[in-house]
Design an enzyme around this catalytic site. Structure first.
Site, PDB file in Angstrom:
ATOM      1  CE  LYS A  39       7.980  -9.518 -28.155  1.00 40.17           C
ATOM      2  NZ  LYS A  39       7.998  -8.189 -27.164  1.00 40.17           N
ATOM      3  NE  ARG A 135      15.364  -5.528 -28.367  1.00 42.93           N
ATOM      4  CZ  ARG A 135      13.713  -5.307 -27.976  1.00 42.93           C
ATOM      5  NH1 ARG A 135      13.098  -5.476 -27.457  1.00 42.93           N
ATOM      6  NH2 ARG A 135      13.676  -5.957 -29.175  1.00 42.93           N
ATOM      7  CG  HIS A 164      14.415  -6.703 -32.628  1.00 42.19           C
ATOM      8  ND1 HIS A 164      12.939  -7.206 -33.860  1.00 42.19           N
ATOM      9  CD2 HIS A 164      13.810  -5.858 -32.264  1.00 42.19           C
ATOM     10  CE1 HIS A 164      12.196  -6.347 -33.752  1.00 42.19           C
ATOM     11  NE2 HIS A 164      12.522  -5.800 -32.243  1.00 42.19           N
ATOM     12  NE  ARG A 220      12.568 -11.646 -34.631  1.00 39.27           N
ATOM     13  CZ  ARG A 220      13.370 -11.018 -35.003  1.00 39.27           C
ATOM     14  NH1 ARG A 220      13.974 -12.216 -35.718  1.00 39.27           N
ATOM     15  NH2 ARG A 220      13.639 -10.079 -35.003  1.00 39.27           N
ATOM     16  CE1 TYR A 266     -11.186   9.455  -4.588  1.00 35.97           C
ATOM     17  CE2 TYR A 266     -10.522   8.390  -6.129  1.00 35.97           C
ATOM     18  CZ  TYR A 266     -11.000   8.595  -4.991  1.00 35.97           C
ATOM     19  OH  TYR A 266     -11.132   7.098  -4.922  1.00 35.97           O
ATOM     20  CB  CYS A 312     -11.600   5.421  -9.914  1.00 28.57           C
ATOM     21  SG  CYS A 312     -13.384   6.834  -9.615  1.00 28.57           S
ATOM     22  CG  ASP A 314     -11.319  -0.431  -8.799  1.00 33.27           C
ATOM     23  OD1 ASP A 314     -10.213  -1.585  -8.496  1.00 33.27           O
ATOM     24  OD2 ASP A 314     -11.394   0.268  -7.323  1.00 33.27           O
TER      25      ASP A 314
HETATM   26  C1  PLP Z   1      13.174  -9.678 -31.291  1.00 39.95           C
HETATM   27  C2  PLP Z   1      11.703  -8.994 -31.590  1.00 39.95           C
HETATM   28  N1  PLP Z   1      11.175  -9.757 -32.523  1.00 39.95           N
HETATM   29  C3  PLP Z   1       9.772  -9.735 -33.100  1.00 39.95           C
HETATM   30  C4  PLP Z   1       9.318  -8.892 -32.492  1.00 39.95           C
HETATM   31  C5  PLP Z   1       7.676  -8.524 -32.993  1.00 39.95           C
HETATM   32  O1  PLP Z   1       7.885  -7.808 -33.435  1.00 39.95           O
HETATM   33  P1  PLP Z   1       6.358  -6.992 -33.629  1.00 39.95           P
HETATM   34  O2  PLP Z   1       5.216  -6.834 -32.651  1.00 39.95           O
HETATM   35  O3  PLP Z   1       7.175  -5.490 -34.231  1.00 39.95           O
HETATM   36  O4  PLP Z   1       6.251  -7.874 -35.762  1.00 39.95           O
HETATM   37  C6  PLP Z   1       9.572  -8.182 -31.575  1.00 39.95           C
HETATM   38  C7  PLP Z   1       8.476  -7.005 -30.512  1.00 39.95           C
HETATM   39  O5  PLP Z   1       9.488  -6.643 -29.752  1.00 39.95           O
HETATM   40  C8  PLP Z   1      10.513  -8.612 -30.534  1.00 39.95           C
HETATM   41  O6  PLP Z   1      11.760  -7.948 -29.971  1.00 39.95           O
END
Ligand code: PLP
Length: 388
Positions: A39, A135, A164, A220, A266, A312, A314
């Site tokens: 993601k 969440r 999670h 994950r 700046y 700045c 850029d």
């Molecule tokens: C639902 C879920 N699973 C897995 C992950 C991956 O977590 P990590 O990057 O700590 O391995 C995330 C990351 O935010 C997540 O939101």
């Protein structure tokens, strides 16, 4: 090969992504699959390139936050299973089904709305359980009992169940253990009342690196795949070796000597106290190299040199130990000769977590992908495609 017309760029070491996946795979054993979490543009590293590298190295599926991200991967030709971890609107569920993209559900009214949609193919779903993250997710045994009958329809397939963890990266594991017990309690009901097998995945990077004995079918793997540890605690424990995949580069585009008592940038916040060599870099806060980076260091000629004056939009300025030619490479994150600036060090400087740093480096910054030290692809979001 795409081109870019600016002397600042990100480099992604795809060998390191693959190395990190292989390290985790060896650690957790062959029985478990890996969702590579890609993601947020693969935590700023590049969706398709990281996804492909992760799959090459043995990840079996991908996870993203939003349906748009999954569709982007499909358009890039990725055929592996993809799970959307975040919220999807019920009216968009049919698009997910059409593209074999699995969705997460965590509300009864969502399932009711999705049942009213027309599908050309069955929609694959993962049930999210909230065991303490607060969440998304069903929270009680009654919640689970009340939604299971809604899944008993040919257009929906319950593919997985997951939760999670909020504190899997911490030294104190009491909250983590409570979440695990809660998951066991909720999952028991699902197992008793749902006839078909479902895949279970509870572990993020921290949990998968630290507690590999867990019974889940998949982990994950996000931050660890990028070669970063989820916390200082896990870094010190060092359950597996990781290699940072992300580096940030620029070049001096202007070099000049200022007299004593001349100011830079700046607000004129930096003043030379003697004649000094000042270099200008074409990178600034609009690229995610935020104003708080003032005072931090970059690498020039393998040596650390401070960022002076305000950053700045850029550009930013560095104090050099001598005159360097325009075009000299500067490393803001990564290694140069024997010196190294880690993502963790940058995160510490701006008082945040390592996750945020590559995510901050935005789409204006071209990405260069390397294998065996050679460029294999470049990606310039501003001017994609062949050279102009
Ligand atoms: C639902 C879920 N699973 C897995 C992950 C991956 O977590 P990590 O990057 O700590 O391995 C995330 C990351 O935010 C997540 O939101």
């Amino acid at each position: 090969m795409d081109h870019f017309y600016r002397d600042s760029w990100v480099e992604i070491n795809l060998d390191h992504v693959e190395y990190n996946i292989k390290q985790l795979a060896a650690h957790i054993g062959e029985d478990k699959g890996i969702y590579a979490v890609v993601k947020a543009n693969a935590y700023g590293h590049g969706y398709a390139q990281v996804a492909q590298a992760a799959l090459n190295a043995g990840a079996s599926a991908l996870a993203v936050a939003f349906l748009d991200e999954a569709l982007h991967l499909r358009k890039a030709g990725i055929q592996a299973a993809i799970l959307v971890l975040g919220a999807t609107r019920p009216k968009d569920a049919a698009i997910a089904a059409d593209h074999d993209i699995s969705l997460t559900f965590y509300r009864k009214d969502w399932l009711e709305a999705v049942r009213a949609e027309q599908f050309r193919k069955p929609l694959q779903l993962h049930m999210k359980l909230d065991t303490g993250m607060g969440r998304l997710g069903f929270r009680t045994v009654d919640d689970i009992r009340s939604v299971l009958p809604l899944l008993d329809t040919p257009s929906l397939i319950l593919e997985g169940v997951y939760t999670h963890f909020a504190t899997a990266d911490e030294a104190d594991l009491s909250y983590f253990e409570r979440q695990r017990s809660k998951f066991d309690e909720l999952f028991k009901v699902l197992r008793e009342e749902w006839p078909d097998p479902v895949i279970v995945h509870t572990e993020n990077s921290a949990a998968s690196m630290r507690f590999a004995a867990d019974e889940s079918d998949f982990v994950r793997f996000g931050i660890g795949m990028y070669g970063l540890y989820p916390s200082k605690t896990v870094k010190e424990e060092h359950p597996i070796a990781l290699r940072q995949a992300f580096s940030l580069h620029s070049r001096l585009v202007h070099v000049k000597q200022l007299e004593a008592h001349e100011a830079v940038s700046y607000g004129a916040t930096y003043e030379t106290d003697k004649p000094e060599w000042i270099g200008t870099l074409p990178i600034g806060y609009a690229d995610g190299w935020i104003r708080k980076m003032q005072g931090f260091e970059v690498l020039v000629d393998g040596k650390r040199m401070p960022i002076v004056g305000r950053v700045c939009m850029d550009q930013c300025m560095v104090k050099l130990d001598k005159a360097y030619p325009v075009g000299t490479e500067v490393v803001l994150i990564g290694s140069q000769l024997d010196a190294f600036i880690s993502v963790d060090e940058v995160a510490d400087w701006v008082d945040t977590i390592n996750y945020e740093i590559p995510c901050l480096i935005g789409a204006r910054m071209p990405r260069v992908y390397k294998r065996s030290g050679q460029i294999v692809e470049t990606d310039n979001a501003l001017n994609p495609g062949e050279s102009l």
